[in-house]
Design a protein around this motif. Structure first.
Motif, PDB file in Angstrom:
ATOM      1  N   VAL A  48     108.756 -46.121  58.658  1.00 36.19           N
ATOM      2  CA  VAL A  48     109.660 -45.581  58.165  1.00 36.19           C
ATOM      3  C   VAL A  48     111.537 -46.081  59.236  1.00 36.19           C
ATOM      4  N   PHE A  49     111.761 -46.717  59.554  1.00 39.37           N
ATOM      5  CA  PHE A  49     113.207 -46.715  59.822  1.00 39.37           C
ATOM      6  C   PHE A  49     113.566 -47.008  58.461  1.00 39.37           C
ATOM      7  N   ARG A  50     113.267 -48.500  58.080  1.00 35.48           N
ATOM      8  CA  ARG A  50     113.153 -49.153  56.363  1.00 35.48           C
ATOM      9  C   ARG A  50     113.793 -48.103  55.294  1.00 35.48           C
ATOM     10  N   GLU A  51     113.012 -47.423  55.319  1.00 36.95           N
ATOM     11  CA  GLU A  51     112.527 -46.018  54.541  1.00 36.95           C
ATOM     12  C   GLU A  51     113.956 -45.148  54.286  1.00 36.95           C
ATOM     13  N   VAL A  52     114.195 -44.774  56.057  1.00 40.02           N
ATOM     14  CA  VAL A  52     114.711 -43.491  56.423  1.00 40.02           C
ATOM     15  C   VAL A  52     116.370 -43.975  56.153  1.00 40.02           C
ATOM     16  N   GLU A  53     116.418 -45.214  56.416  1.00 41.72           N
ATOM     17  CA  GLU A  53     118.288 -46.179  56.033  1.00 41.72           C
ATOM     18  C   GLU A  53     118.402 -46.249  55.118  1.00 41.72           C
ATOM     19  N   ARG A  58     113.079 -35.643  52.693  1.00 44.59           N
ATOM     20  CA  ARG A  58     112.182 -36.416  52.767  1.00 44.59           C
ATOM     21  C   ARG A  58     112.587 -37.438  53.478  1.00 44.59           C
ATOM     22  N   ARG A  59     114.248 -37.310  54.244  1.00 43.83           N
ATOM     23  CA  ARG A  59     114.076 -37.554  55.356  1.00 43.83           C
ATOM     24  C   ARG A  59     112.570 -37.105  56.804  1.00 43.83           C
ATOM     25  N   MET A  60     113.187 -36.212  56.118  1.00 46.43           N
ATOM     26  CA  MET A  60     112.338 -35.254  57.770  1.00 46.43           C
ATOM     27  C   MET A  60     110.853 -35.254  57.439  1.00 46.43           C
ATOM     28  N   ALA A  61     110.605 -34.641  56.340  1.00 42.54           N
ATOM     29  CA  ALA A  61     109.224 -35.202  56.017  1.00 42.54           C
ATOM     30  C   ALA A  61     108.891 -36.017  56.179  1.00 42.54           C
ATOM     31  N   ILE A  62     109.532 -37.336  56.519  1.00 43.69           N
ATOM     32  CA  ILE A  62     109.079 -38.603  57.053  1.00 43.69           C
ATOM     33  C   ILE A  62     109.242 -39.602  58.217  1.00 43.69           C
ATOM     34  N   ILE A  63     109.837 -38.781  58.973  1.00 41.88           N
ATOM     35  CA  ILE A  63     110.053 -39.070  60.716  1.00 41.88           C
ATOM     36  C   ILE A  63     109.043 -37.913  61.565  1.00 41.88           C
ATOM     37  N   ARG A  64     109.294 -36.446  61.207  1.00 43.87           N
ATOM     38  CA  ARG A  64     109.354 -35.626  62.115  1.00 43.87           C
ATOM     39  C   ARG A  64     109.152 -35.643  63.605  1.00 43.87           C
ATOM     40  N   PRO A  65     110.381 -35.427  64.066  1.00 42.06           N
ATOM     41  CA  PRO A  65     110.473 -36.296  65.991  1.00 42.06           C
ATOM     42  C   PRO A  65     109.613 -35.164  66.755  1.00 42.06           C
ATOM     43  N   SER A  66     109.614 -35.513  67.633  1.00 42.23           N
ATOM     44  CA  SER A  66     109.222 -34.909  68.702  1.00 42.23           C
ATOM     45  C   SER A  66     109.845 -34.461  69.713  1.00 42.23           C
ATOM     46  N   LYS A  67     110.358 -33.763  69.981  1.00 44.90           N
ATOM     47  CA  LYS A  67     111.557 -33.509  70.990  1.00 44.90           C
ATOM     48  C   LYS A  67     111.565 -34.471  72.107  1.00 44.90           C
ATOM     49  N   ALA A  68     110.310 -35.307  72.900  1.00 39.83           N
ATOM     50  CA  ALA A  68     110.089 -36.616  73.358  1.00 39.83           C
ATOM     51  C   ALA A  68     111.492 -37.652  72.910  1.00 39.83           C
ATOM     52  N   VAL A  69     111.400 -37.908  71.978  1.00 40.97           N
ATOM     53  CA  VAL A  69     111.985 -38.646  70.632  1.00 40.97           C
ATOM     54  C   VAL A  69     113.395 -38.289  70.350  1.00 40.97           C
ATOM     55  N   ALA A  70     113.430 -37.033  70.488  1.00 41.09           N
ATOM     56  CA  ALA A  70     115.280 -36.213  70.438  1.00 41.09           C
ATOM     57  C   ALA A  70     116.412 -36.678  71.468  1.00 41.09           C
ATOM     58  N   ASP A  71     115.147 -36.266  72.743  1.00 45.52           N
ATOM     59  CA  ASP A  71     116.159 -36.098  74.027  1.00 45.52           C
ATOM     60  C   ASP A  71     116.796 -37.733  73.800  1.00 45.52           C
ATOM     61  N   GLN A  72     115.561 -38.285  73.859  1.00 39.09           N
ATOM     62  CA  GLN A  72     116.136 -40.004  74.069  1.00 39.09           C
ATOM     63  C   GLN A  72     117.611 -40.923  73.013  1.00 39.09           C
ATOM     64  N   ILE A  73     117.442 -39.742  71.671  1.00 41.52           N
ATOM     65  CA  ILE A  73     118.076 -39.905  71.256  1.00 41.52           C
ATOM     66  C   ILE A  73     119.720 -38.995  71.466  1.00 41.52           C
ATOM     67  N   ALA A  74     119.053 -38.452  71.750  1.00 43.32           N
ATOM     68  CA  ALA A  74     121.114 -37.382  72.267  1.00 43.32           C
ATOM     69  C   ALA A  74     121.039 -38.284  72.720  1.00 43.32           C
ATOM     70  N   GLN A  75     120.217 -39.217  74.196  1.00 40.30           N
ATOM     71  CA  GLN A  75     120.578 -39.958  75.307  1.00 40.30           C
ATOM     72  C   GLN A  75     121.746 -41.410  74.890  1.00 40.30           C
ATOM     73  N   LEU A  76     121.136 -41.480  73.749  1.00 41.83           N
ATOM     74  CA  LEU A  76     121.675 -42.470  73.238  1.00 41.83           C
ATOM     75  C   LEU A  76     122.995 -42.849  72.567  1.00 41.83           C
ATOM     76  N   TYR A  77     123.458 -41.816  71.685  1.00 38.09           N
ATOM     77  CA  TYR A  77     123.745 -41.212  71.075  1.00 38.09           C
ATOM     78  C   TYR A  77     125.752 -41.416  72.440  1.00 38.09           C
ATOM     79  N   VAL A  78     125.242 -40.813  73.766  1.00 36.52           N
ATOM     80  CA  VAL A  78     126.108 -40.642  74.628  1.00 36.52           C
ATOM     81  C   VAL A  78     126.441 -42.341  75.118  1.00 36.52           C
TER      82      VAL A  78
END
Length: 373
Positions: free
Chosen positions: A191-196, A215-235
């Motif tokens: 999934v990462f390679r396709e979206v990147e 196209r990207r969001m149809a592939i990824i469909r992230p959960s809130k838990a995953v979104a929260d992890q990436i939010a912390q990664l931004y910081v």
């Protein structure tokens, strides 16, 4: 003096967005002037815009008579005294609810635009509200006691160009990551390679954003838990030196706005870390179980040309004197037409078109061109 004023049919209120003041008149006589804060996002009447309407109004309702200083109101009901640890846009002490009298501001009452006290008295004298007119708590009580319901109010649109706006892209600019790629990475390597590949094509201007987003969001469909992890990664992945840049800009009275094609709930923790109040980014939705429930496909930054549209809207609403954009991608470079100055950033990814099209190009935040702003 209060009873005499209250009985006067000539009583009126005038609010100056330019001067950030509220003045009380009886006829041609100025009775009082107080410092206020109007909308940080400027003036306007669209629902949900968080902007202060302008034109002619009247006080339709007065709420809070006899309540103690710094009483907090929620849905116009007293809920106790405001505490320093409370969060949100505190509506304190008194409420004077406005009705719009012009066609363009007729929705003012339904937008819940008030004159009210605030917990941010230190910011009075500058645009800082969510659209209402904020006053010091003792001042709003004084005003409340002086004016009856029905008192006419005029809010004057700005005429002096004095605001300075600076917009920052988030991904690969404020942060060293691309949030959409990290959402994809969390779903596995394939999934990462396709979206990147889709992200890079979009940032290089090879595929329209409006095509890439779904196209990207149809592939990824992230959960809130995953979104929260990436939010912390931004910081955790702030671009080196960016905290000092933002602090200096704010000290020099620049209004800083994050303008991103990324997702707002992921970016908000980074904004909080940098003390940036304004985030223009794509809303992301989850159901009650935290499953992906879509995104706002109509949000401007999901398409090419969306960023300059948002910048033009901010510029008109704030009557800004100067507008700057900082970013690394083609969608940022598109904003050049809506700005006075475009700073290209290549500290994470260097794109030839951005480097050649920028008014100034930097690869380190420590080289930020304050002297050119």
């Amino acid at each position: 003096m209060a009873p005499e004023v209250m009985n006067s049919p000539e009583l009126r209120i005038e609010v100056s967005i330019d001067r950030q003041t509220l003045a009380l008149y009886r006829g041609d006589s100025l009775l009082r002037t107080w410092a206020v804060s109007t909308g940080a996002r400027g003036n306007g009447s669209l629902p949900g815009s968080f902007r202060t309407p302008t034109g002619r109004f009247r006080i339709s309702e007065k709420i809070g008579h006899g309540a103690p200083l710094r009483t907090a109101f929620r849905s116009r009901r007293a809920v106790g005294l405001w505490r320093d640890e409370d969060r949100g846009d505190g509506i304190l002490s008194r409420i004077l609810w406005l009705d719009g009298l012009d066609p363009e501001n007729a929705n003012t009452h339904s937008r819940y635009i008030y004159i009210h006290g605030t917990h941010q008295e230190h910011r009075l004298g500058q645009p800082a509200s969510h659209g209402c007119i904020r006053m010091a708590n003792a001042d709003v009580i004084e005003l409340f006691n002086l004016v009856p319901e029905g008192t006419p109010v005029t809010i004057h649109a700005p005429t002096i160009m004095q605001r300075k706006l600076i917009f920052f892209d988030c991904d690969s600019t404020l942060s060293t990551i691309e949030g959409i790629d990290e959402l994809a990475r969390a779903q596995g390597d394939a999934v990462f390679r396709e979206v990147e590949a889709l992200t890079n094509a979009a940032m290089n201007g090879e595929i329209p954003l409006a095509e890439v987003f779904p196209r990207r969001m149809a592939i990824i469909r992230p959960s809130k838990a995953v979104a929260d992890q990436i939010a912390q990664l931004y910081v955790e992945t702030l671009s080196p030196g960016i905290e000092g840049v933002i602090t200096r800009l704010q000290a020099e009275n620049w209004t800083v706005v994050i303008l991103s094609g990324g997702f707002k709930p992921l970016i908000e923790p980074l904004a909080k870390r940098l003390a940036i109040e304004h985030v223009e980014a794509v809303p992301l939705h989850f159901d009650d179980e935290g499953n992906y429930a879509g995104y706002d496909a109509d949000y401007p930054t999901t398409r090419n040309g969306g960023k300059p549209d948002i910048i033009r809207d901010w510029r008109a609403s704030t009557h800004a004197a100067k507008v700057v954009m900082v970013g690394d991608g083609i969608s940022d470079l598109e904003s050049r037409e809506a700005c006075d100055f475009f700073i290209g950033y290549g500290g994470v990814v260097e794109r030839k078109a951005v480097r050649e099209g920028a008014d100034h190009y930097i690869r380190k935040m420590s080289d930020f061109p304050f002297d050119k702003l």
